[in-house]
Design a protein around this motif. Structure first.
Motif, PDB file in Angstrom:
ATOM      1  N   ALA A   1      47.581  33.468  23.746  1.00 45.91           N
ATOM      2  CA  ALA A   1      46.400  32.993  24.470  1.00 45.91           C
ATOM      3  C   ALA A   1      45.294  34.042  24.458  1.00 45.91           C
ATOM      4  O   ALA A   1      44.109  33.711  24.302  1.00 45.91           O
ATOM      5  CB  ALA A   1      46.777  32.634  25.903  1.00 45.91           C
ATOM      6  N   ALA A   2      45.657  35.314  24.612  1.00 42.76           N
ATOM      7  CA  ALA A   2      44.650  36.377  24.630  1.00 42.76           C
ATOM      8  C   ALA A   2      43.959  36.506  23.275  1.00 42.76           C
ATOM      9  O   ALA A   2      42.735  36.681  23.203  1.00 42.76           O
ATOM     10  CB  ALA A   2      45.292  37.696  25.032  1.00 42.76           C
ATOM     11  N   ALA A   3      44.738  36.425  22.190  1.00 43.66           N
ATOM     12  CA  ALA A   3      44.143  36.519  20.857  1.00 43.66           C
ATOM     13  C   ALA A   3      43.168  35.374  20.622  1.00 43.66           C
ATOM     14  O   ALA A   3      42.071  35.568  20.068  1.00 43.66           O
ATOM     15  CB  ALA A   3      45.250  36.508  19.796  1.00 43.66           C
ATOM     16  N   GLU A   4      43.546  34.168  21.060  1.00 42.46           N
ATOM     17  CA  GLU A   4      42.663  33.014  20.896  1.00 42.46           C
ATOM     18  C   GLU A   4      41.423  33.134  21.763  1.00 42.46           C
ATOM     19  O   GLU A   4      40.295  32.900  21.313  1.00 42.46           O
ATOM     20  CB  GLU A   4      43.415  31.729  21.239  1.00 42.46           C
ATOM     21  CG  GLU A   4      42.552  30.482  21.104  1.00 42.46           C
ATOM     22  CD  GLU A   4      43.312  29.201  21.429  1.00 42.46           C
ATOM     23  OE1 GLU A   4      42.759  28.367  22.174  1.00 42.46           O
ATOM     24  OE2 GLU A   4      44.446  29.044  20.935  1.00 42.46           O
TER      25      GLU A   4
ATOM     26  N   LEU B   1      42.875  31.930  35.380  1.00 49.35           N
ATOM     27  CA  LEU B   1      42.842  31.578  36.791  1.00 49.35           C
ATOM     28  C   LEU B   1      42.883  32.822  37.669  1.00 49.35           C
ATOM     29  O   LEU B   1      43.535  33.821  37.339  1.00 49.35           O
ATOM     30  CB  LEU B   1      44.019  30.660  37.148  1.00 49.35           C
ATOM     31  CG  LEU B   1      43.893  29.209  36.674  1.00 49.35           C
ATOM     32  CD1 LEU B   1      45.208  28.465  36.894  1.00 49.35           C
ATOM     33  CD2 LEU B   1      42.767  28.500  37.405  1.00 49.35           C
ATOM     34  N   HIS B   2      42.183  32.748  38.796  1.00 51.46           N
ATOM     35  CA  HIS B   2      42.158  33.844  39.754  1.00 51.46           C
ATOM     36  C   HIS B   2      43.547  34.049  40.349  1.00 51.46           C
ATOM     37  O   HIS B   2      44.262  33.096  40.645  1.00 51.46           O
ATOM     38  CB  HIS B   2      41.155  33.533  40.866  1.00 51.46           C
ATOM     39  CG  HIS B   2      40.987  34.642  41.860  1.00 51.46           C
ATOM     40  ND1 HIS B   2      40.389  35.830  41.542  1.00 51.46           N
ATOM     41  CD2 HIS B   2      41.362  34.733  43.169  1.00 51.46           C
ATOM     42  CE1 HIS B   2      40.382  36.617  42.610  1.00 51.46           C
ATOM     43  NE2 HIS B   2      40.969  35.976  43.597  1.00 51.46           N
TER      44      HIS B   2
ATOM     45  N   PRO C   1      47.389  38.741  35.686  1.00 47.40           N
ATOM     46  CA  PRO C   1      46.288  39.024  36.622  1.00 47.40           C
ATOM     47  C   PRO C   1      45.116  39.760  35.992  1.00 47.40           C
ATOM     48  O   PRO C   1      44.006  39.725  36.525  1.00 47.40           O
ATOM     49  CB  PRO C   1      46.965  39.870  37.718  1.00 47.40           C
ATOM     50  CG  PRO C   1      48.205  40.405  37.083  1.00 47.40           C
ATOM     51  CD  PRO C   1      48.643  39.365  36.107  1.00 47.40           C
ATOM     52  N   ALA C   2      45.360  40.427  34.854  1.00 49.72           N
ATOM     53  CA  ALA C   2      44.277  41.130  34.147  1.00 49.72           C
ATOM     54  C   ALA C   2      44.047  40.496  32.780  1.00 49.72           C
ATOM     55  O   ALA C   2      43.802  41.194  31.793  1.00 49.72           O
ATOM     56  CB  ALA C   2      44.615  42.609  34.009  1.00 49.72           C
TER      57      ALA C   2
ATOM     58  N   CYS D   1      41.942  40.415  26.842  1.00 45.80           N
ATOM     59  CA  CYS D   1      41.100  39.790  25.816  1.00 45.80           C
ATOM     60  C   CYS D   1      39.984  40.729  25.366  1.00 45.80           C
ATOM     61  O   CYS D   1      39.705  40.854  24.164  1.00 45.80           O
ATOM     62  CB  CYS D   1      40.500  38.490  26.353  1.00 45.80           C
ATOM     63  SG  CYS D   1      41.709  37.214  26.770  1.00 45.80           S
ATOM     64  N   GLU D   2      39.333  41.368  26.322  1.00 46.26           N
ATOM     65  CA  GLU D   2      38.236  42.285  25.973  1.00 46.26           C
ATOM     66  C   GLU D   2      38.759  43.475  25.173  1.00 46.26           C
ATOM     67  O   GLU D   2      38.064  43.984  24.279  1.00 46.26           O
ATOM     68  CB  GLU D   2      37.532  42.760  27.242  1.00 46.26           C
ATOM     69  CG  GLU D   2      36.810  41.668  28.032  1.00 46.26           C
ATOM     70  CD  GLU D   2      35.561  41.143  27.346  1.00 46.26           C
ATOM     71  OE1 GLU D   2      35.270  41.557  26.211  1.00 46.26           O
ATOM     72  OE2 GLU D   2      34.872  40.296  27.959  1.00 46.26           O
TER      73      GLU D   2
END
Length: 335
Positions: free
Chosen positions: A217-220, A240-241, A257-258, A263-264
């Motif tokens: 998910a992060a890579a996408e 989501l928060h 949570p992060a 992603c960044e």
């Protein structure tokens, strides 16, 4: 101070459908509708605390299909909010709703009561994905609602989900491109999570649905951030928060949570790769803007470890002369 939302949640009240992924009470941590008196009391307290920052503060109604709740109830919730807008304690009111819950009549009511921003839970541009997940609306509904909202002078926001049942990475990238072409001012991106007491939880339990991993998910989502940045669209939420109720009801899926920081960090790794991999393996100083040190380093030093696995020993140092996103690389010992 960047921005503040004084948020109220109205879960499930106006939703005409129970989507495959939805358990609003778990997502928001709320079980009931706030009363007008509670709204007024909360805003009075917030107005004191945010005094002098009205232009950076909004009142927000999230959690459900706000424009589909009974009209009398909707107005009763907006009325105390408008009172504080009229007092110039806040810059405006932001609401979220469904694409098929927008028409000229309801937009007139929203404008009368001080609403300035409307977010649509559009989720996907694929009608097949929307139908499979029981959304009850089409992409054409989203396009029509966006036109109505912008023509009426509201700020437009869109929300999309990645990794939904029936959707591929290619579908998600296409959704991002099509949503960007609708020219919203803001975006929210939510990787799909499996929550208890949902249809999706049943699909997961019987093997009909396999959610993305955090890494997938992060890579996408890192790629989607690139798309929206290219179009000049601000992504105001990614993932989501963190809520206790969400974590307690999470069955599976790419929750962290992060998540945005991950992603960044991947985006920074990708940005640096073309220059770094042209250099001989060895030790280097990587200078970045102070605000970028964390994302460049990576969650739990993930970028540092990645570069080490390729033969590059990188030391990251802050440089106030650099703008965010810029960087400089030099061989260690040459600075």
């Amino acid at each position: 101070m960047k921005h503040a939302n004084v948020a109220f949640f109205v879960p499930m009240v106006g939703c005409p459908h129970r989507c495959s992924f939805c358990d609003q009470n778990s997502i928001t941590g709320e079980n009931g509708v706030p009363t007008p008196e509670e709204i007024d009391k909360t805003l009075k307290k917030a107005a004191r605390e945010l005094h002098g920052f009205a232009e950076k503060s909004e009142i927000a109604f999230f959690g459900g299909s706000f424009t589909m709740i009974p009209r009398e109830l909707m107005i009763s919730l907006l009325a105390p909010a408008k009172k504080w807008i009229d007092r110039k304690a806040f810059s405006g009111i932001r609401i979220s709703t469904r694409p098929d819950a927008i028409d000229e009549e309801v937009l007139g009511v929203l404008k009368e009561y001080g609403v300035t921003s409307i977010e649509l839970g559009a989720q996907s541009c694929s009608d097949e994905v929307l139908a499979r997940n029981r959304r009850g609306h089409s992409f054409a509904d989203t396009q029509k609602a966006c036109d109505l909202i912008k023509n009426a002078g509201f700020s437009l926001g869109l929300q999309m989900m990645t990794g939904m049942p029936g959707s591929s990475k290619e579908d998600d990238v296409l959704t991002a491109a099509k949503f960007a072409s609708l020219k919203p001012e803001t975006m929210r991106i939510y990787p799909t999570l499996v929550l208890k007491n949902t249809l999706m939880a049943k699909w997961y339990e019987n093997g009909a649905y396999i959610p993305q991993t955090v890494e997938e998910a992060a890579a996408e989502c890192a790629e989607l951030l690139d798309i929206f940045e290219l179009y000049g669209i601000k992504v105001i939420r990614l993932g989501l928060h963190a809520e206790v109720s969400l974590e307690d009801n999470l069955v599976a899926g790419p929750y962290h949570p992060a998540f945005r920081e991950i992603c960044e960090s991947l985006r920074f790794r990708k940005k640096i790769a073309p220059m770094l991999t042209r250099l001989p393996k060895g030790s280097y100083i990587l200078s970045v803007a102070p605000a970028d040190v964390s994302k460049c380093t990576g969650q739990h030093k993930s970028n540092i470890e990645h570069w080490q696995s390729l033969g590059y020993d990188i030391k990251i140092v802050p440089d106030k002369k650099l703008n965010s996103g810029d960087f400089e690389v030099m061989m260690a010992g040459m600075q």
